[in-house]
Structures are given as C-alpha cells and as structure tokens.
Design an enzyme around this catalytic site. Structure first.
Site: not given
Ligand code: FE
Length: 224
Positions: A93, A132, A142, A145, A147
């Site tokens: 991110y 990640y 994870r 995806h 959000h």
């Molecule tokens: Fe996330």
C-alpha cells in the site's frame, strides 16, 4: 424545571444530568449540511482510472473492475459514490503504515472513486493488486483484494467491504474471507472474470455486483 424534578426524585439520575448550561441549537437540520457532500462535479473521470493518476505507467496487470450497485430487488442505486483503495502489484500500500516487503510503485497511489450511473453501474481501471503477508500468523497471506466503500447519503450509511479475485488459492486460508461462514455470501465477495468486457491489448475485466440490502446483500466488514 424538568431537570430539577428528576434530580430531586433520583440521586442516580441527578449524577447523569449535564453540569453545564444547555446550548440552544438554532437550526438542527443545518448540521446535516456541514458534513461532506459529494456531487458529480467533485468526481473527475480520472479518479476512476488508477493507472493514469501519476506521470508514468504503474507496474502490473491492468484490469477493469465494474459492476452494478443495486438494492435487493435489482433496482439501481444511482449516483452513489464508490471509493476503492488497494495495494499495488507487489502487495504494498502507498501508505506510511504499510511496512511490507513489497516495493512501492511511484506511479500507483492505489486510490480511486467514481459515481454510479443511471443503471447503478460503476467502473474502474486499475492494477491487479498483489497478495501481501499478514503478520498475525505464521506464513499468513492476504489474497489479492480491493477495498470498497459506498458512502450512502450520510456517514452512518457507509458500507465497507472487500472484493476478491476468482481462483485465488489464498482464499481458503484467509481469516477475513473465511470469517463469512455462509458459503453463498462468501461466493458473492468474489468477482467474475468477464472476457467480453476485457479490452484487447489493454485490460482483463472483472465484474462484481454489490447488493446493499436483503438476504443476498454483499457482506460488509462490520458483520462479516
Ligand atoms: Fe487490504
């Protein structure tokens, strides 16, 4: 007058009474207007193309993500603000709180927004996010995806959820995804690959519809 009566009859109630003078609100409805109000003039078309927000082309697989926002009867939710945020192709991110091992991409901010059209349809062009590591457990990851946040018409109506990609082997190991115990509700969180919608030489397309209410509502994070 009312306060003094309650206070005299109940010491417990008296302790909970305000100690300062009441503030008289001149126009209670005016407070509703102080919150953020998003109009279509605030949302630029470029906001929905996460691959063109920076000077250069971001790394990774370019994708289209589109779908309809409806109520339980299939009626479109028009002019709904849809916001997304996501990791880059390396699973990182663009946020100072993310200390993950994946490299940052100087050409990818990972944030977009758009308004649904008259059919309740939203559409983004973006980069397929990478998985990640998730440090809550040994070898936890994870799955890829995106959000999503649907703003509603007030803060109290905001719906936050996550969209996943079909065929991802990490879905079986993801505590967020698996926390949705109903298999059909879990399946509704996974997008569908749409070859017809894919743009030759440019993007692969995924379709993901969001239902805001009813028994087939898209699961939100608060009740996942
Ligand atoms: Fe996330």
């Amino acid at each position: 007058m009312t306060e003094s009566v309650i206070g005299a009859s109940s010491p417990g109630a008296a302790a909970r009474l305000p100690r300062r003078p009441l503030v008289r609100v001149r126009d209670p409805e005016a407070a509703e207007l102080w919150g953020p109000v998003f109009g279509d003039q605030d949302v630029d078309a470029l906001d929905a193309d996460l691959t063109r927000q920076c000077p250069g082309q971001p790394h990774g697989e370019c994708i289209t993500v589109t779908g309809r926002v409806t109520d339980q009867h299939g009626m479109p939710v028009r002019r709904q603000l849809v916001e997304i945020w996501q990791a880059n192709a390396s699973g990182r991110y663009a946020h100072q709180a993310d200390r993950g091992p994946g490299p940052l991409d100087p050409h990818f901010a990972g944030v977009g927004r758009c308004l649904t059209d008259d059919q309740g349809q939203y559409r983004f062009t973006t980069i397929k996010p990478g998985a990640y590591p998730w440090r809550t457990d040994f070898n936890a990851w994870r799955p890829a995806h995106i959000h999503f946040s649907l703003f509603g018409t007030a803060f109290t109506q905001r719906a936050v959820t996550q969209m996943y990609f079909p065929g991802d082997p990490l879905l079986a190991h993801d505590p967020f995804f698996q926390a949705v115990t109903d298999a059909r509700a879990r399946a509704r969180l996974v997008a569908t690959y749409d070859h017809e919608l894919s743009m030759p030489g440019r993007t692969l397309a995924y379709r993901w519809d969001i239902v805001l209410d009813g028994p087939a509502a898209t699961r939100r994070e608060t009740n996942a």
